[in-house]
Design a protein around this motif. Structure first.
Motif, PDB file in Angstrom:
ATOM      1  N   SER A   1       0.827  -1.214   0.000  1.00 40.80           N
ATOM      2  CA  SER A   1       0.000   0.000   0.000  1.00 40.80           C
ATOM      3  C   SER A   1       0.861   1.263   0.000  1.00 40.80           C
ATOM      4  N   ASP A   2       2.212   1.096   0.080  1.00 41.74           N
ATOM      5  CA  ASP A   2       3.124   2.242   0.015  1.00 41.74           C
ATOM      6  C   ASP A   2       3.358   2.622  -1.441  1.00 41.74           C
ATOM      7  N   THR A   3       4.139   3.686  -1.614  1.00 40.49           N
ATOM      8  CA  THR A   3       4.470   4.138  -2.973  1.00 40.49           C
ATOM      9  C   THR A   3       5.934   3.875  -3.301  1.00 40.49           C
ATOM     10  N   ASN A   4       6.576   2.944  -2.573  1.00 38.87           N
ATOM     11  CA  ASN A   4       7.940   2.530  -2.904  1.00 38.87           C
ATOM     12  C   ASN A   4       8.145   1.121  -2.402  1.00 38.87           C
ATOM     13  N   LEU A   5       9.098   0.412  -3.008  1.00 40.43           N
ATOM     14  CA  LEU A   5       9.345  -0.977  -2.680  1.00 40.43           C
ATOM     15  C   LEU A   5      10.810  -1.288  -2.933  1.00 40.43           C
ATOM     16  N   THR A   6      11.454  -1.943  -1.961  1.00 42.45           N
ATOM     17  CA  THR A   6      12.828  -2.406  -2.111  1.00 42.45           C
ATOM     18  C   THR A   6      12.794  -3.923  -2.229  1.00 42.45           C
ATOM     19  N   VAL A   7      13.305  -4.443  -3.327  1.00 44.68           N
ATOM     20  CA  VAL A   7      13.325  -5.877  -3.585  1.00 44.68           C
ATOM     21  C   VAL A   7      14.751  -6.366  -3.415  1.00 44.68           C
ATOM     22  N   SER A   8      14.968  -7.284  -2.483  1.00 42.82           N
ATOM     23  CA  SER A   8      16.302  -7.805  -2.191  1.00 42.82           C
ATOM     24  C   SER A   8      16.402  -9.263  -2.635  1.00 42.82           C
ATOM     25  N   GLY A   9      17.602  -9.813  -2.472  1.00 41.10           N
ATOM     26  CA  GLY A   9      17.826 -11.218  -2.799  1.00 41.10           C
ATOM     27  C   GLY A   9      17.870 -11.483  -4.283  1.00 41.10           C
ATOM     28  N   LEU A  10      18.179 -10.466  -5.093  1.00 39.68           N
ATOM     29  CA  LEU A  10      18.254 -10.646  -6.540  1.00 39.68           C
ATOM     30  C   LEU A  10      19.644 -11.099  -6.953  1.00 39.68           C
ATOM     31  N   GLU A  11      19.734 -11.510  -8.210  1.00 38.62           N
ATOM     32  CA  GLU A  11      21.022 -11.945  -8.736  1.00 38.62           C
ATOM     33  C   GLU A  11      21.754 -10.755  -9.331  1.00 38.62           C
ATOM     34  N   ALA A  12      23.069 -10.757  -9.111  1.00 39.32           N
ATOM     35  CA  ALA A  12      23.884  -9.620  -9.540  1.00 39.32           C
ATOM     36  C   ALA A  12      24.073  -9.621 -11.049  1.00 39.32           C
ATOM     37  N   GLY A  13      24.082  -8.403 -11.602  1.00 38.48           N
ATOM     38  CA  GLY A  13      24.421  -8.222 -13.006  1.00 38.48           C
ATOM     39  C   GLY A  13      23.401  -8.721 -13.992  1.00 38.48           C
TER      40      GLY A  13
ATOM     41  N   THR B   1      20.732  -5.055 -12.152  1.00 35.70           N
ATOM     42  CA  THR B   1      21.420  -4.975 -10.855  1.00 35.70           C
ATOM     43  C   THR B   1      22.912  -4.750 -11.089  1.00 35.70           C
ATOM     44  N   ARG B   2      23.570  -4.210 -10.080  1.00 34.42           N
ATOM     45  CA  ARG B   2      25.017  -4.000 -10.196  1.00 34.42           C
ATOM     46  C   ARG B   2      25.723  -5.343 -10.357  1.00 34.42           C
ATOM     47  N   PRO B   3      26.826  -5.386 -11.084  1.00 31.09           N
ATOM     48  CA  PRO B   3      27.500  -6.667 -11.335  1.00 31.09           C
ATOM     49  C   PRO B   3      28.135  -7.227 -10.064  1.00 31.09           C
ATOM     50  N   PRO B   4      28.398  -8.539 -10.035  1.00 28.48           N
ATOM     51  CA  PRO B   4      29.108  -9.110  -8.882  1.00 28.48           C
ATOM     52  C   PRO B   4      30.576  -8.690  -8.891  1.00 28.48           C
ATOM     53  N   ALA B   5      31.221  -8.842  -7.748  1.00 30.22           N
ATOM     54  CA  ALA B   5      32.660  -8.534  -7.686  1.00 30.22           C
ATOM     55  C   ALA B   5      33.422  -9.524  -8.545  1.00 30.22           C
ATOM     56  N   PRO B   6      34.362  -9.077  -9.381  1.00 29.73           N
ATOM     57  CA  PRO B   6      35.166 -10.006 -10.185  1.00 29.73           C
ATOM     58  C   PRO B   6      35.891 -11.012  -9.296  1.00 29.73           C
ATOM     59  N   SER B   7      36.032 -12.212  -9.788  1.00 30.16           N
ATOM     60  CA  SER B   7      36.711 -13.279  -9.046  1.00 30.16           C
ATOM     61  C   SER B   7      37.772 -13.912  -9.925  1.00 30.16           C
TER      62      SER B   7
END
Length: 818
Positions: free
Chosen positions: A245-257, A284-290
């Motif tokens: 019911s808010d006007t913003n949403l943060t979605v976590s647990g996504l895959e990088a890049g 999403t931002r890329p993962p750290a290079p390995s």
């Protein structure tokens, strides 16, 4: 016969009127409904009544009904008409003796019936409603009337159901009704139904603050009580929905890049989901290079450090890498490696950061590197048949271990660490491998030495698709395979092999046999390593063969269709096309019955086969004519006591007619090509059954049965006239046994007299007769409506006088009574 009664209604449609006039007498069409036409005429001086009569436009001389109006009526109607039929209407101004003073005629037709209400209304989006309704025969266009409570009004013309009502306002309730339209006008609006558009989509914005989260925000939507945000990962079929019911949403647990496609919608207070927004892409931002690896590179006398790395997974879109050293040595690149100029004995700590359009990743784990020994030489490659290859080299002094680098043409790299002088790696098809070896000691690796290459056989094509583009042609498409410069494509069965060579990833194999299973193989080749003969085959059936030897057998309104079919397994569709529409039947056998064919029509029959491989060609066609139709309307009018006039409406496909009137007391029959006939030998006071046989030009016959006909009551016989008093007559007749009243009329040159007898009586008296006249005596039964049968015979009597009293009555010159 009595005057036909017509129903007058108050339904008025907008129909263009015609005006016809004779001698200043004008007639126009006022309006029309589906069964009634309203006419308007001008007053005619001296007219005592007005008579409207109608006839089909196709039979203008055959009046099918009329109605009388008084001298003060200037607007009247005729009802019980047929929908969508053209008529000719005539209005006659009559004087007191029913003589025609003037007349006027026009052509007019009826309008469509009122439509059923719209069945369903559902929203398509926030500005569009979808209306479904029942179609009406004979109507090619409809008008949907749209209204809302704020005074909005609009009429949209549509041709079929379902229909879209566009350009509406979001979240607004509308009232809809529907009208049918024909050349005669439009029908009355149906009863109204309501529908409401849904909420518009939210306008939202996205960002990625970390490599596993996305923030979605939007402006509030009026009347919304809840919002749904849907996130779909690119390349996957799954979709995750979040309600808030808010006007913003943060979605976590996504895959990088990775690329995520985001859309949103709003819910109204009654639980309806609004229109979805368009998808918005967010990475999403890329993962750290390995797997950061630092090695020495040598270019003639130039020595450098080659830094390479990997990402834990494949990412979407453009990625840029930033290599950072604490010795202020940096590199920016879009590849997964970078070369930095260095000298011997230097200590470097390297970190790599990946960046995309969402922002930078976390830095990679630091890697420390020290200077290097000399590179190994005498590199050699040994191929193997099990998909593995071996790289060998000479040992070099002072090396503790070796690392072999095997790079493919697309930039990927495989490393092999060993203390020996060889390395085995998996060599994939369609690749060219570049191989080099570095020597390592406690100080680091040597510069790059000699580089050798090796090209494997091309890969088998993927996504091979075999489709039938016609009954004898297969089209084969595939994804271009690595290393292939030419493709050999074959299609083979037990009897033949078809081959084509091409450089493009598509091939068409023609002139194939129908209803056969072909084995299709695509073989890739190149000039360096030859052809890869290990690619798998794909089986594809060609379309079934066309049916032949089409046979038709008539069974009433059903046609039994049979054919010859030599296919392994197929379904067959029989199509009958004619002016009565299209009729279809399907079967897996070799015969099928086509039912419910329209009468009076010629149909073209054909049959085609279909299987999982596709449709066959259609068979040759055969024609068939169905039995003629029966006339919709038939009218029996009695002309004399023993003669009738029978008329009927047009019958589709009919060429000639045999009409019969049958009763236990006899029957009458006529054979004609017209739409009417005159029949004699009718017995009065008798109930007749009415039947008709219609024949087509080719001899097909239909038997039609209609409502029975009752002939008029019999005219009395043996009429005699007797004087009873000085100035009175008694009229006698032979009783007919009818249940109808009898009227006796004396029609003289100066005066007329009459008397009426009840059913069963055979005489009545007439008083106060004036002598000295010649009378025509008519004795006739009355109809149920109280009207006299007009065709009963007259008898002539002459009367003489004796003083002021009646003396002698003479019938045909003979003395009757003195």
């Amino acid at each position: 016969m009595g005057v036909m009664k017509w129903l007058v209604t108050s339904v008025f449609l907008c129909i263009s009127s015609q005006v016809a006039a004779q001698s200043g007498f004008e007639l126009s069409q006022f309006s029309a409904t589906s069964k009634t036409v309203f006419l308007k005429w001008t007053r005619y001086m001296g007219a005592e009544s007005y008579r409207i009569s109608t006839a089909l436009k196709s039979s203008p001389n055959d009046t099918i009904g009329f109605v009388l109006f008084g001298p003060n009526t200037l607007l009247g109607s005729i009802s019980y008409l047929s929908q969508g039929v053209d008529y000719i209407f005539t209005v006659e101004a009559l004087d007191g003796s029913q003589r025609v003073l003037s007349s006027a005629s026009i052509n007019a037709s009826t309008a469509p019936d009122r439509m059923d209400p719209i069945q369903t209304i559902k929203p398509k989006n926030s500005k569009t409603l979808i209306a479904e309704f029942n179609l009406k025969n004979g109507v090619s266009q409809y008008i949907i009337r749209v209204e809302d409570k704020q005074g909005f009004f609009r009429e949209d013309r549509v041709s079929s159901s379902p229909a879209e009502i566009t350009n509406l306002s979001p979240y607004t309730e509308y009232t809809l009704s529907i009208m049918a339209v024909s050349s005669a006008g439009r029908s009355q609006p149906s009863t109204t139904v309501t529908g409401k558009t849904v909420l518009p989509p939210p306008q939202f914005f996205t960002s990625s603050p970390t490599n596993d989260s996305i923030v979605v925000s939007w402006a509030p939507v009026d009347n919304a009580v809840q919002y749904t945000v849907s996130i779909h990962k690119f390349g996957f079929n799954t979709e995750i929905k979040y309600n808030t019911s808010d006007t913003n949403l943060t979605v976590s647990g996504l895959e990088a890049g990775l690329l995520y496609m985001i859309k949103s919608s709003a819910w109204d207070p009654i639980g309806r989901n609004g229109e979805d927004s368009l998808y918005k892409n967010q990475t999403t931002r890329p993962p750290a290079p390995s797997s950061v690896n630092v090695s020495v590179v040598m270019n003639n006398t130039f020595a450098g450090l080659a830094v390479s790395w990997e990402l834990e997974k494949q990412v979407y879109g453009y990625v840029e890498y930033h290599v950072i050293s604490e010795q202020n040595v940096t590199c920016n690149t879009t590849s997964t490696s970078c070369t930095l100029p260095v000298g011997c004995g230097e200590l470097h700590t390297f970190q790599v950061i990946a960046s995309n359009e969402a922002g930078p990743s976390y830095p990679s784990i630091p890697v420390v590197f020290i200077t290097f020994p000399c590179p190994p030489d005498f590199l050699a490659h040994a191929p193997s048949s099990d998909g593995n290859c071996t790289l060998t080299w000479n040992r070099v002094p002072y090396a503790d271990k070796y690392e072999a680098f095997i790079k493919t043409g697309d930039g990927s790299e495989e490393n092999c660490n060993t203390t020996s002088n060889n390395c085995t790696y998996q060599c994939l098809c369609g690749h060219t491998y570049l191989m080099s070896v570095l020597a390592f000691n406690e100080a680091g690796s040597s510069p790059h030495g000699k580089v050798i290459n090796y090209t494997t056989v091309p890969c088998c094509p993927e996504n091979v698709a075999v489709s039938a583009v016609s009954t004898d042609t297969l089209e084969i498409t595939w994804t271009a395979s690595l290393g292939a410069e030419l493709y050999e494509t074959t299609a083979a069965d037990a009897l033949e092999v078809i081959l084509c060579n091409d450089t493009a990833p598509v091939c068409a194999l023609s002139d194939l046999s129908c209803d056969r299973a072909y084995s299709v193989v695509v073989t890739p080749c190149n000039d360096i390593s030859g052809c890869n003969r290990a690619c798998k085959a794909h089986t594809k059936d060609t379309a079934p063969c066309a049916p032949s030897n089409l046979q038709l057998t008539l069974q009433n309104s059903t046609v039994s269709v049979s054919w010859t079919a030599n296919n392994r397994k197929a379904n067959y569709t029989v199509t009958a096309d004619g002016d009565g529409g299209r009729h279809i039947c399907t079967t897996s056998g070799n015969s099928c019955n086509v039912t419910d064919l329209s009468c009076g029509s010629i149909y073209e029959f054909s049959v085609s086969a279909a299987s999982a491989a596709g449709p066959s060609l259609s068979s040759y066609t055969k024609s068939h004519e169905t039995e003629p139709c029966c006339p919709m309307n038939i009218t029996v009018d009695q002309v004399t006591e023993a003669m009738t006039n029978v008329t009927w409406s047009q019958a589709k496909g009919a060429h000639s007619f045999i009409t019969s009137l049958t009763s236990p007391r006899g029957h009458a029959r006529c054979h004609t090509q017209d739409s009417h006939c005159l029949m004699g030998c009718i017995t009065c006071g008798t109930n007749y059954s009415v039947t008709m046989e219609t024949y087509s030009p080719s001899g097909h016959m239909s038997t039609c049965t209609y409502q029975g006909f009752s002939s008029s009551p019999c005219c009395p016989s043996g009429v005699k006239l007797y004087r009873t008093t000085d100035n009175s007559f008694q009229v006698y007749w032979r009783s007919t046994g009818s249940q109808h009243s009898i009227i006796a009329e004396l029609l003289g040159s100066n005066n007329s007299y009459n008397c009426t007898a009840l059913p069963g009586q055979n005489s009545c008296s007439i008083d106060n007769i004036q002598c000295g006249d010649v009378f025509h005596v008519i004795v006739a039964p009355l109809t149920v409506e109280g009207e006299k049968i007009l065709f009963c015979p007259q008898r002539l009597y002459s009367v003489t006088c004796l003083g002021t009293s009646i003396g002698t009555v003479i019938y045909r010159g003979k003395r009757s009574l003195a």
